[in-house]
Design a protein around this motif. Structure first.
Motif, PDB file in Angstrom:
ATOM      1  N   GLY A   1      11.490  -5.247  -2.944  1.00 48.42           N
ATOM      2  CA  GLY A   1      10.580  -5.592  -1.858  1.00 48.42           C
ATOM      3  C   GLY A   1       9.721  -6.763  -2.262  1.00 48.42           C
ATOM      4  N   SER A   2       8.726  -7.086  -1.434  1.00 52.37           N
ATOM      5  CA  SER A   2       7.800  -8.163  -1.792  1.00 52.37           C
ATOM      6  C   SER A   2       6.387  -7.761  -1.398  1.00 52.37           C
ATOM      7  CB  SER A   2       8.188  -9.485  -1.110  1.00 52.37           C
ATOM      8  OG  SER A   2       8.024  -9.403   0.291  1.00 52.37           O
TER       9      SER A   2
ATOM     10  N   LEU B   1      10.377  -4.676   8.786  1.00 54.30           N
ATOM     11  CA  LEU B   1       9.385  -5.487   9.498  1.00 54.30           C
ATOM     12  C   LEU B   1       8.888  -6.684   8.690  1.00 54.30           C
ATOM     13  CD1 LEU B   1       7.192  -2.639  11.076  1.00 54.30           C
ATOM     14  CD2 LEU B   1       9.015  -3.966  12.153  1.00 54.30           C
ATOM     15  N   GLY B   2       9.141  -6.703   7.397  1.00 51.06           N
ATOM     16  CA  GLY B   2       8.594  -7.775   6.568  1.00 51.06           C
ATOM     17  C   GLY B   2       9.366  -7.948   5.274  1.00 51.06           C
TER      18      GLY B   2
ATOM     19  N   GLY C   1      14.498  -9.075  -2.515  1.00 53.95           N
ATOM     20  CA  GLY C   1      15.928  -8.877  -2.677  1.00 53.95           C
ATOM     21  C   GLY C   1      16.554  -8.265  -1.438  1.00 53.95           C
ATOM     22  N   ALA C   2      15.841  -7.329  -0.811  1.00 50.12           N
ATOM     23  CA  ALA C   2      16.363  -6.709   0.409  1.00 50.12           C
ATOM     24  C   ALA C   2      16.486  -7.730   1.528  1.00 50.12           C
ATOM     25  CB  ALA C   2      15.450  -5.557   0.834  1.00 50.12           C
ATOM     26  N   ALA C   3      15.480  -8.592   1.664  1.00 46.09           N
ATOM     27  CA  ALA C   3      15.522  -9.615   2.714  1.00 46.09           C
ATOM     28  C   ALA C   3      16.633 -10.624   2.456  1.00 46.09           C
ATOM     29  CB  ALA C   3      14.170 -10.316   2.813  1.00 46.09           C
ATOM     30  N   LEU C   4      16.814 -11.013   1.200  1.00 47.24           N
ATOM     31  CA  LEU C   4      17.891 -11.948   0.874  1.00 47.24           C
ATOM     32  C   LEU C   4      19.262 -11.329   1.167  1.00 47.24           C
ATOM     33  CD1 LEU C   4      16.629 -13.482  -2.497  1.00 47.24           C
ATOM     34  CD2 LEU C   4      16.812 -14.653  -0.290  1.00 47.24           C
TER      35      LEU C   4
END
Length: 283
Positions: free
Chosen positions: A114-115, A136-137, A142-145
């Motif tokens: 996460g971030s 939502l964010g 790593g998850a977003a990438l």
């Protein structure tokens, strides 16, 4: 003997430190919000600690003042496991702040599965932009990438679909199942980061990564005092350091330390805390 823990949802690093020698142990992660008491106990049972522990300093995801009930449950399990009441439980964001800035001031960021981010001063979080999680964010994580990679692969924006399916051994159906029907989809998405890293020379992948980090800066850092230096901790931050520096500098930020683990910084912080208490005559 002080036991220092830095935990994400996936893994936890434990450091036994008596001032003269240090031992590092890895276990599964503990997220006090996500994990049950039984799961926490099972993870604590992985620790082969035989030395008497006099104090525990635990930093982790799902911990701290934002999650008082979860932190209380974790406190009880730690007290039962190590037979000490000298236990403090803080968030992983506080760990990043103390590891990166000690008792100074700056912007501390976590970029891992996460971030998160904060403006910190004197070892405390001054302000925080809510990360909102991977749905939502969690921009730049790593998850977003991983999410953006899969979107680009299957919608034809990243020309590596067949190579990805071949090297990962995944199918379209399995990907959909792992994301929508099984727990810990964020961990699955973050597990795709090595593929992204190994193909960072692909123009489309490079553009995706830099864009993700720039979005992280725009959505999460813009509310903090502009003149402060940004420091970053986490596997994504460390493994994509060059592209992360490029993205943050493009957004107008001065970038300082980028490291994978807060362990060394936290040890230095707590040694300083011990010395400070001794100078004041506090035991």
């Amino acid at each position: 003997m002080i036991l220092l823990a830095d935990s994400g949802s996936t893994k936890c690093t434990w450091i036994l430190d008596d001032g003269s020698r240090r031992r590092e142990i890895r276990t599964h992660g503990i997220n006090a919000v996500q994990h049950t008491d039984a799961q926490i106990r099972a993870t604590l049972a992985e620790l082969p600690v035989t030395e008497p522990v006099t104090a525990v300093r635990f930093y982790g995801a799902g911990c701290g003042t934002t999650f008082p009930e979860a932190s209380r449950r974790l406190h009880d399990e730690l007290a039962r496991r190590f037979a000490t009441d000298d236990i403090t439980i803080e968030s992983d964001l506080t760990a990043a702040a103390r590891a990166l800035w000690g008792r100074g001031e700056g912007i501390a960021c976590i970029l891992g599965t996460g971030s998160n981010s904060c403006h910190c001063r004197n070892g405390a979080v001054v302000s925080n932009t809510p990360p909102l999680g991977y749905i939502l964010g969690d921009e730049g994580s790593g998850a977003a990438l991983g999410r953006t990679l899969l979107n680009g692969l299957f919608k034809g924006q990243i020309p590596l679909r067949e190579e990805f399916l071949r090297t990962s051994g995944l199918t379209y159906e399995e990907i959909i199942r792992r994301v929508y029907r099984e727990p810990f989809a964020n961990r699955f998405l973050a597990s795709l980061a090595p593929f992204i890293r190994s193909h960072a020379d692909c123009p489309e992948v490079r553009k995706m990564v830099v864009g993700a980090f720039r979005e992280f800066a725009r959505r999460n850092l813009s509310g903090y005092p502009r003149g402060l230096t940004v420091g970053c901790i986490g596997g994504i931050a460390a493994h994509f350091e060059k592209l992360l520096r490029e993205a943050l500098e493009t957004e107008g930020y001065r970038v300082g330390t980028i490291v994978e683990s807060p362990a060394e910084g936290l040890i230095a912080y707590h040694h300083g805390e011990t010395n400070h208490r001794t100078e004041l005559g506090i035991r």
